[in-house]
Design a protein around this motif. Structure first.
Motif, mmCIF file in Angstrom:
data_model
loop_
_atom_site.group_PDB
_atom_site.id
_atom_site.type_symbol
_atom_site.label_atom_id
_atom_site.label_comp_id
_atom_site.label_asym_id
_atom_site.label_seq_id
_atom_site.Cartn_x
_atom_site.Cartn_y
_atom_site.Cartn_z
ATOM 1 N N GLY A 214 45.747 32.955 53.421
ATOM 2 C CA GLY A 214 46.283 34.010 52.587
ATOM 3 C C GLY A 214 46.671 35.265 53.340
ATOM 4 O O GLY A 214 46.875 35.261 54.551
ATOM 5 N N THR A 215 46.784 36.354 52.597
ATOM 6 C CA THR A 215 47.248 37.625 53.144
ATOM 7 C C THR A 215 46.300 38.750 52.760
ATOM 8 O O THR A 215 45.374 38.553 51.974
ATOM 9 N N ALA A 216 46.540 39.921 53.314
ATOM 10 C CA ALA A 216 45.692 41.082 53.020
ATOM 11 C C ALA A 216 46.505 42.346 53.235
ATOM 12 O O ALA A 216 47.581 42.327 53.849
ATOM 13 N N ARG A 217 45.994 43.434 52.725
ATOM 14 C CA ARG A 217 46.600 44.751 52.939
ATOM 15 C C ARG A 217 45.573 45.589 53.673
ATOM 16 O O ARG A 217 44.531 45.954 53.132
ATOM 17 N N ILE A 218 45.818 45.887 54.944
ATOM 18 C CA ILE A 218 44.869 46.606 55.787
ATOM 19 C C ILE A 218 45.506 47.891 56.293
ATOM 20 O O ILE A 218 46.572 47.867 56.903
ATOM 21 N N ALA A 219 44.846 49.002 56.038
ATOM 22 C CA ALA A 219 45.324 50.300 56.515
ATOM 23 C C ALA A 219 46.787 50.538 56.156
ATOM 24 O O ALA A 219 47.563 51.084 56.961
ATOM 25 N N GLY A 220 47.188 50.102 54.962
ATOM 26 C CA GLY A 220 48.553 50.305 54.511
ATOM 27 C C GLY A 220 49.558 49.346 55.107
ATOM 28 O O GLY A 220 50.768 49.519 54.920
ATOM 29 N N THR A 241 37.318 35.959 60.919
ATOM 30 C CA THR A 241 38.579 36.236 60.241
ATOM 31 C C THR A 241 39.295 37.382 60.943
ATOM 32 O O THR A 241 38.694 38.434 61.183
ATOM 33 N N VAL A 242 40.552 37.161 61.283
ATOM 34 C CA VAL A 242 41.367 38.177 61.946
ATOM 35 C C VAL A 242 42.555 38.486 61.048
ATOM 36 O O VAL A 242 43.345 37.596 60.732
ATOM 37 N N ALA A 243 42.677 39.744 60.609
ATOM 38 C CA ALA A 243 43.845 40.181 59.850
ATOM 39 C C ALA A 243 44.929 40.585 60.834
ATOM 40 O O ALA A 243 44.727 41.499 61.643
ATOM 41 N N VAL A 244 46.067 39.883 60.798
ATOM 42 C CA VAL A 244 47.128 40.066 61.786
ATOM 43 C C VAL A 244 48.331 40.756 61.137
ATOM 44 O O VAL A 244 48.844 40.288 60.108
ATOM 45 N N ASP A 245 48.781 41.857 61.729
ATOM 46 C CA ASP A 245 49.927 42.593 61.201
ATOM 47 C C ASP A 245 51.138 41.661 61.090
ATOM 48 O O ASP A 245 51.542 41.031 62.066
ATOM 49 N N ASN A 248 54.258 43.051 63.566
ATOM 50 C CA ASN A 248 54.202 43.101 65.030
ATOM 51 C C ASN A 248 53.125 42.235 65.667
ATOM 52 O O ASN A 248 52.988 42.209 66.885
ATOM 53 N N GLY A 249 52.326 41.529 64.865
ATOM 54 C CA GLY A 249 51.334 40.614 65.420
ATOM 55 C C GLY A 249 50.075 41.261 65.949
ATOM 56 O O GLY A 249 49.237 40.588 66.561
ATOM 57 N N VAL A 250 49.878 42.552 65.721
ATOM 58 C CA VAL A 250 48.672 43.235 66.200
ATOM 59 C C VAL A 250 47.504 42.947 65.253
ATOM 60 O O VAL A 250 47.630 43.137 64.046
ATOM 61 N N PRO A 251 46.361 42.491 65.751
ATOM 62 C CA PRO A 251 45.185 42.331 64.894
ATOM 63 C C PRO A 251 44.728 43.679 64.340
ATOM 64 O O PRO A 251 44.525 44.629 65.089
ATOM 65 N N LEU A 252 44.592 43.766 63.033
ATOM 66 C CA LEU A 252 44.206 45.009 62.376
ATOM 67 C C LEU A 252 42.737 45.030 61.979
ATOM 68 O O LEU A 252 42.143 46.098 61.818
#
Length: 416
Positions: A214-220, A241-245, A248-252
């Motif tokens: 799935g997806t997530a909303r992290i830091a906007g 679990t790694v939330a990936v932007d 740009n692919g940056v882990p958030l």
């Protein structure tokens, strides 16, 4: 929630050549390890799951690897819960005494090597900024003080506002890591979700299930959720679990949960982030009036290096006497890897009988509170437990350690 591809892969997308020992080291390093950081409070900015295009686990891993973002600024929340008992402050007193004996009164309270180890437990708020490989800033914010570490070109400065102390390293390569990459923090102290994610992905070999969940909303920011789970039984790691932007692919955000359940052991992520160029003033520093400045001059550094080399050579020699090669034996693979080694001279833990031989009662209490007595075909020993890393020390001085359960350690000792 977006209909993301959650098909599993055994980590084939993240299997570049790596040293065999990394299979054991990675779970330990992820702990921060171990000692040295990190995690995030669970309450991160989240406002629903964004609808994003489908992506496979392999494509998402490749997106992380291809990310070359070198400019960013933001706030990171960090908390770590290894589950080590406090015992009424006994452990803190025990460690404080060790620090005093090692650092001495002349050691600067702003020295990064000592200061950043405080991130190994509790909850912390960090402000971070980077502008390419030559400029980084990390600030640890407390209720009444702030600790900042600034790397600007060949200058590294650290300032502890609580003690008004400055630590300064001057000269070419002052902030250079052994492999040529510039760094503000000491090597081995990950301070962003990306640093943690890179360590975790090294463990994504044939023993790991990797999916997009799935997806997530992290830091906007819109992000995909990459989930790593050990496929073997016996690991203390439940999932990562790694939330990936998505852009740009940056882990958030990085979250490590134990197989035993409950609160995350490590939970680190941005609460705010900006990928624009930080202001130049972010990397400027002038010592405040009256600050005590400690210089990390070349002569002092060389002296410490010589002492460290002598100590390392002695330790290597001692281990070599009893293990032949002076290196741990790795049992198993992947997340279930266990390092086996023998203490120099076969020294065992202090016992009741050893109290009369000068072992402090406080130290004995500390060890007894942490350990569980076990026995088996190997004999008997003590298992020291955290929520992630466990270690078995047998009465004949053999040690088994890994991110595995107590039963797995006992089984390894019996097999050995």
């Amino acid at each position: 929630m977006a209909p993301n591809d959650s098909a599993e892969t055994n980590g084939t997308a993240a299997r570049p050549a790596r040293r065999k020992a990394a299979r054991y080291i990675v779970p330990v390093a992820v702990a921060g390890v171990a000692a040295a950081t990190i995690g995030l409070v669970p309450a991160l900015a989240s406002s629903g799951d964004p609808d994003l295009p489908k992506i496979t686990a392999q494509e998402l891993i490749e997106k992380i690897a291809a990310s070359d973002t070198e400019r960013f600024s933001g706030t990171v929340k960090i908390s770590t819960d290894l589950g080590i008992p406090s015992m009424g402050g006994l452990a803190g007193s025990f460690l404080s005494g060790a620090a005093e004996s090692g650092g001495g009164k002349d050691a600067s309270s702003a020295d990064p090597q000592a200061k950043l180890t405080e991130l190994a437990s509790g909850t912390h708020t960090l402000r971070v900024a980077a502008d390419g490989p030559d400029k980084q800033r990390l600030s640890v914010l407390d209720d009444t003080s702030e600790y900042s570490l600034i790397h600007n070109g060949d200058q590294v400065c650290a300032y502890d506002s609580g003690s008004n102390a400055v630590y300064h390293a001057d000269g070419k390569g002052a902030g250079k890591a052994p492999h040529g990459k510039e760094q503000a923090a000491p090597e081995g102290v990950p301070t962003t979700p990306k640093a943690l994610a890179e360590q975790a992905l090294k463990a994504a070999d044939g023993t790991t299930s990797v999916t997009v969940d799935g997806t997530a909303r992290i830091a906007g920011r819109d992000a995909y959720r990459l989930v790593l789970k050990p496929e073997q039984k016996g690991s203390t790691v439940g999932s990562i679990t790694v939330a990936v932007d998505a852009e740009n692919g940056v882990p958030l955000k990085f979250t490590l949960r134990p197989s035993s359940g409950g609160k995350a052991v490590v939970d680190a992520g941005f609460t705010s982030v900006d990928f624009g160029k930080p202001a130049a003033s972010s990397f400027a520093f002038t010592p405040p009036k009256g600050a005590k400045i400690t210089e990390a001059d070349d002569a002092k550094a060389e002296g410490h290096a010589k002492e460290a080399r002598k100590a390392a050579e002695k330790a290597q020699g001692d281990l070599g006497k009893f293990e032949g090669e002076g290196a741990p034996k790795i049992i198993g693979k992947g997340w279930n890897s266990i390092a086996e080694f023998k203490t120099p001279g076969g020294a065992a833990l202090p016992s009741e009988a050893s109290k009369s031989k000068g072992v402090p009662a406080g130290a004995q209490q500390f060890l007894d509170a942490l350990g569980d007595k076990v026995s088996g075909g190997f004999g008997s020993g003590t298992v020291f437990k955290t929520r992630l890393i466990n270690a078995l020390m047998t009465d004949d001085g053999r040690v088994y350690v890994g991110a595995v359960t107590k039963d797995a350690l006992v089984a390894a000792a019996n097999a050995g």
